[in-house]
Structure formats: structure tokens, C-alpha cells
Design a protein around this motif. Sequence first.
Motif, short mmCIF file in Angstrom:
data_model
loop_
_atom_site.label_atom_id
_atom_site.label_comp_id
_atom_site.label_asym_id
_atom_site.label_seq_id
_atom_site.Cartn_x
_atom_site.Cartn_y
_atom_site.Cartn_z
N HIS A 12 31.30 51.57 41.64
CA HIS A 12 32.58 51.04 42.15
C HIS A 12 33.39 52.19 42.72
O HIS A 12 34.04 52.93 42.00
N HIS A 20 35.82 53.23 46.39
CA HIS A 20 36.42 52.77 47.65
C HIS A 20 36.22 53.85 48.71
O HIS A 20 37.16 54.56 49.07
N GLU A 80 35.68 44.26 45.97
CA GLU A 80 36.30 44.04 44.68
C GLU A 80 36.98 42.68 44.67
O GLU A 80 37.74 42.35 45.59
N HIS A 111 34.35 45.86 36.04
CA HIS A 111 34.77 47.20 36.43
C HIS A 111 36.04 47.56 35.66
O HIS A 111 36.96 46.74 35.58
N ASP A 145 35.73 54.60 40.65
CA ASP A 145 36.89 53.92 41.23
C ASP A 145 37.69 54.87 42.12
O ASP A 145 38.89 54.70 42.31
MN MN Z 1 38.79 49.46 42.52
#
Ligand code: MN
Length: 250
Positions: free
Chosen positions: A11, A13, A90, A154, A202
Motif C-alpha cells: 500500500h 501512493h 484505496e 491496510h 502508506d
Molecule cells: Mn493510504
Amino acid sequence: MIATAGLVDFHCHLDLYPDHAAAVQDAETAGVFTLAVTTTPRAWPRNHELAQCTKHVRAALGLHPQLVAERENEIELWDRHLAETRYVGEVGLDAGPRFFKSLDAQKRVFQHVLQRCAQAGDKIITVHSIRTAKAVLDLVEAHLPPERGKIVLHWFTGTKSETKRALELGCYFSINAAMLHNERHTSMVQEIPLDRLLTETDGPFTSVGERCSNPSDVALVVEALGRLYQLPAKQVAKSVRDNLRDLVSE
Ligand code: MN
């Protein structure tokens, strides 16, 4: 520090770093299996394009619960892209103080996502659940039979009994370093059997010292999990890699 090749950041971005293409290339060069999540379906085409040229990066089609208040109508665009991907996220729910007001809309969107994934079959979904562990698990149980798709929770911060329920529903958990700095969350993580664990950063929403995390920083999570489970970091890294293989080959 253990080698980064073969680690898993399930996970991250990548499209929110200053240079998206460079972030993808860095994950690829490091050999970290990275799931590039998106917060709006408008970001999907570029994420998909960049990930397609890599061995280690995959893109996920998302509509973030924190954006649902303004972007609920983008669910139509999400629907249009769904057939192009196995990975979704997400998505999920957020009942934190800033997003509580849109919780009804978030539930509509998340239910729709689960139903479409159940219809399509074989999707792997990375799910946000801030202050909504029970509601997320209720919706998963009602709308996504375990044989129709896989859930990866997550940054899950539910109670031990919610963790147990999630395990019974077949969920996996992606763990980040920030979770392991918190004693309550650490004791929740200890309830999770090694064969349901994945790792995540994350990034860029977490940091290492003064800088943003990047996928290679999952090495720190692997080492922290090793201390928690009293296993060599290499063995944790292998388990996480095996779990990813199981998840994608089921
Ligand atoms: Mn996230």
C-alpha cells in the motif's frame, strides 16, 4: 539492514510523490513488490501505464473514503475501469472527525465497490478502516463472499476481537512501521498469524526521520515484525513474500 529485493509494499501512493515516474522506477530498481494505490479513478490511467512497464509495481483502482464527500459521482468512472485491473484500492470507510459527515455516502460507495468486485470475481482489495472496523467487516461479510475476492486491511487498528473476526472472514493485514510504534496496535498485530501478514509503507503519508517513507523502507517493518515474532528478519521477509504469492495465486 536486510536487502530490499523481494520485499513487499502492499500500500503505497506512488503518484503522490513529487516525481511519480521516478518513484515507480525506484521501487522497480529496489525490487520491492509495490502496490501503487490511487485515491481517485481519474489517477488510474497514468498509474496503470507506468506500472505496466515494470516487473514489481502494480496499480490499484481506488476511490478514497476521504474524497467521497466531493467525488461520489466518480464511482461511474471507477466502474468503467474495473475490468482493467485485478487490484482495487484505496477504498473503505473513515469516521474520523473530518470525514464523519460523509459516512453514509462512503458506505454507499464501499458497498457498491464490494458488490462489483464480487460480481467480477478474483479482485484483491486494499481497505482503509479508520474508526470503522466493525462497519467495514459488516459490509465485507454481507457483500463479498471469500471465494469472490480477497480483502487486505491496510493500517487496521481494530480491537483484538475485530481482528479475530477479520481473520475468520479470510482477510489479510498490511502492517506499517507507524503501527508498530503504538503499544495497543502492536498487541493487536500479535494476534495475526504469520501467514496473513503483508507489509506496507502508506508512503508518502508516513516518514522515516525527517523524510517521507518510500517502498524500500518496508525493510524497517520486516525487521520490527521479526523482533515482535522473535524470528529472523529474513524469515519474516520470506513469509510475507509467500503470503503475497498465495494471495495472487488463489
Ligand atoms: Mn493510504
